[in-house]
Design an enzyme around this catalytic site. Sequence first.
Site, PDB file in Angstrom:
ATOM      1  N   ASN A   1       0.864  -1.182   0.000  1.00 27.12           N
ATOM      2  CA  ASN A   1       0.000   0.000   0.000  1.00 27.12           C
ATOM      3  C   ASN A   1       0.905   1.238   0.000  1.00 27.12           C
ATOM      4  OD1 ASN A   1      -1.354   2.283   1.137  1.00 27.12           O
ATOM      5  ND2 ASN A   1      -3.038   0.951   1.716  1.00 27.12           N
TER       6      ASN A   1
ATOM      7  N   ASP B   1      -0.008   4.487  -0.062  1.00 27.48           N
ATOM      8  CA  ASP B   1      -0.654   5.743   0.356  1.00 27.48           C
ATOM      9  C   ASP B   1       0.301   6.731   1.013  1.00 27.48           C
ATOM     10  OD1 ASP B   1      -3.004   4.557  -0.413  1.00 27.48           O
ATOM     11  OD2 ASP B   1      -3.771   4.249   1.614  1.00 27.48           O
ATOM     12  N   HIS B   2       1.196   6.185   1.856  1.00 29.39           N
ATOM     13  CA  HIS B   2       1.979   7.118   2.662  1.00 29.39           C
ATOM     14  C   HIS B   2       3.144   7.745   1.913  1.00 29.39           C
ATOM     15  CE1 HIS B   2      -0.723   6.685   5.832  1.00 29.39           C
ATOM     16  NE2 HIS B   2      -0.537   5.383   5.919  1.00 29.39           N
TER      17      HIS B   2
ATOM     18  N   HIS C   1      -5.445   3.691  -1.519  1.00 31.88           N
ATOM     19  CA  HIS C   1      -6.749   4.095  -0.980  1.00 31.88           C
ATOM     20  C   HIS C   1      -7.038   5.511  -1.444  1.00 31.88           C
ATOM     21  CE1 HIS C   1      -9.376   4.408   2.941  1.00 31.88           C
ATOM     22  NE2 HIS C   1     -10.030   4.783   1.861  1.00 31.88           N
TER      23      HIS C   1
ATOM     24  N   ARG D   1      -9.171   8.313  -0.832  1.00 33.53           N
ATOM     25  CA  ARG D   1     -10.130   8.780   0.179  1.00 33.53           C
ATOM     26  C   ARG D   1     -10.989   9.900  -0.374  1.00 33.53           C
ATOM     27  NH1 ARG D   1     -10.038   8.066   5.642  1.00 33.53           N
ATOM     28  NH2 ARG D   1      -8.684   6.383   6.323  1.00 33.53           N
TER      29      ARG D   1
ATOM     30  N   ARG E   1      -6.776  12.964   0.971  1.00 34.55           N
ATOM     31  CA  ARG E   1      -5.702  13.419   1.869  1.00 34.55           C
ATOM     32  C   ARG E   1      -4.332  12.874   1.478  1.00 34.55           C
ATOM     33  NH1 ARG E   1      -6.866  10.043   7.394  1.00 34.55           N
ATOM     34  NH2 ARG E   1      -8.894  11.012   7.203  1.00 34.55           N
ATOM     35  N   HIS E   2      -4.305  11.751   0.745  1.00 34.57           N
ATOM     36  CA  HIS E   2      -2.998  11.289   0.247  1.00 34.57           C
ATOM     37  C   HIS E   2      -3.061  10.989  -1.261  1.00 34.57           C
ATOM     38  CE1 HIS E   2      -4.949   7.619   1.578  1.00 34.57           C
ATOM     39  NE2 HIS E   2      -4.558   7.717   2.834  1.00 34.57           N
TER      40      HIS E   2
ATOM     41  N   GLU F   1      -8.575   0.762  -2.962  1.00 35.89           N
ATOM     42  CA  GLU F   1      -9.405   0.776  -1.746  1.00 35.89           C
ATOM     43  C   GLU F   1     -10.244   2.032  -1.766  1.00 35.89           C
ATOM     44  OE1 GLU F   1      -7.258   0.863   1.885  1.00 35.89           O
ATOM     45  OE2 GLU F   1      -6.157  -0.933   1.407  1.00 35.89           O
TER      46      GLU F   1
ATOM     47  N   THR G   1      -6.599   6.491  10.321  1.00 41.05           N
ATOM     48  CA  THR G   1      -6.522   5.410   9.340  1.00 41.05           C
ATOM     49  C   THR G   1      -7.783   4.565   9.498  1.00 41.05           C
ATOM     50  OG1 THR G   1      -5.205   3.524   8.566  1.00 41.05           O
ATOM     51  CG2 THR G   1      -5.164   3.956  10.921  1.00 41.05           C
ATOM     52  N   THR G   2      -8.017   3.636   8.586  1.00 40.55           N
ATOM     53  CA  THR G   2      -9.233   2.829   8.638  1.00 40.55           C
ATOM     54  C   THR G   2      -9.316   2.117   9.985  1.00 40.55           C
ATOM     55  OG1 THR G   2      -8.732   2.420   6.316  1.00 40.55           O
ATOM     56  CG2 THR G   2     -10.593   1.229   7.247  1.00 40.55           C
TER      57      THR G   2
ATOM     58  N   GLU H   1     -10.943  -9.118   2.805  1.00 40.71           N
ATOM     59  CA  GLU H   1      -9.678  -8.811   3.479  1.00 40.71           C
ATOM     60  C   GLU H   1      -9.990  -8.686   4.963  1.00 40.71           C
ATOM     61  OE1 GLU H   1      -7.343  -5.494   2.021  1.00 40.71           O
ATOM     62  OE2 GLU H   1      -6.265  -5.373   3.935  1.00 40.71           O
TER      63      GLU H   1
ATOM     64  N   HIS I   1      -3.567  -4.504   7.822  1.00 40.99           N
ATOM     65  CA  HIS I   1      -3.727  -3.325   8.672  1.00 40.99           C
ATOM     66  C   HIS I   1      -2.815  -3.412   9.893  1.00 40.99           C
ATOM     67  CE1 HIS I   1      -5.192   0.242  10.592  1.00 40.99           C
ATOM     68  NE2 HIS I   1      -5.707   0.542   9.420  1.00 40.99           N
TER      69      HIS I   1
ATOM     70  N   GLY J   1       1.292  -1.316   4.258  1.00 38.19           N
ATOM     71  CA  GLY J   1       1.691   0.002   3.797  1.00 38.19           C
ATOM     72  C   GLY J   1       2.623   0.735   4.726  1.00 38.19           C
ATOM     73  N   HIS J   2       2.090   1.178   5.853  1.00 34.96           N
ATOM     74  CA  HIS J   2       2.819   2.123   6.697  1.00 34.96           C
ATOM     75  C   HIS J   2       4.201   1.609   7.093  1.00 34.96           C
ATOM     76  CE1 HIS J   2       3.738   4.414  10.397  1.00 34.96           C
ATOM     77  NE2 HIS J   2       3.210   5.399   9.701  1.00 34.96           N
TER      78      HIS J   2
END
Length: 240
Positions: free
Chosen positions: A10, A12-13, A46, A48, A52-53, A73, A103-104, A154, A193, A215-216
């Site tokens: 992921n 996103d970051h 993702h 959103r 935001r990202h 996502e 986050t989710t 998932e 996650h 991801g993170h």
Amino acid sequence: MSEAIKLHVNIDHVATLRQARGTTYPDPVWAASLCELAGADGITAHLREDRRHMCDRDLRILKQTVRTVLNLEMAATPEMVAFACELKPDVVTLVPEKREERTTEGGLDLGRAREDVERAVLALGKVNVPVSLFIDPSVLAVRTAADLGVPRVELHTGDYVEATPERRDAELDRLAGATGEGIGLGLHVAAGHGLDYPNVAAVAAIPGVTELNIGHAIVARAVMVGLDRAVRDMLGAIGR
Ligand code: PXP
């Protein structure tokens, strides 16, 4: 021999870092290619509602450049469903979304969100995009997902990740139970996650989990050692 578990990164970051300064770098599109070159089996992003990202431009280019699997996502809103129907990623994962969350926070509430999810599954089915549902690791949630006719789920690993040492095995059992139920119902079972290098092996070892979305932890390690190494280290951590 069972199939090797797949790693979907992921990204996103990478976009979070870009948005922090409103620059054009670092580009998540470049990051996706580097992840693939390092051996990632798929790219997850993702989009959103508040952008935001990741932003629309990122997804449109990723659709053209990703060589593995592009997993979008998103929330099951009319705007996002319309975007996904036009984009046609390889798979869409529906997630719950709250503006104020960092986050989710949990899996979809399939009782409350059922109509939105049904509408999204129907619309995406018409353009041949398979849908996965991000759900809590409960047998009931898995059965409800199967009832909705999706081919994939998932499982949210957040409770396992945050569990005290005393609760850890119980949370792994919940994940294993939900996975077994999913496999029995013919679903493709992914998990993700909060997974990190030290805690990922136990989830990767659950029979039937065939894909991890991470991801993170990978992007955070990439700041220190580079993305190629961070992805390869994670592949090593999941036994690949
Ligand atoms: N899977 C889903 C459905 C998510 O929403 C997220 C976070 O965007 C992840 C996996 C990845 O979580 P993390 O960034 O904590 O690895």
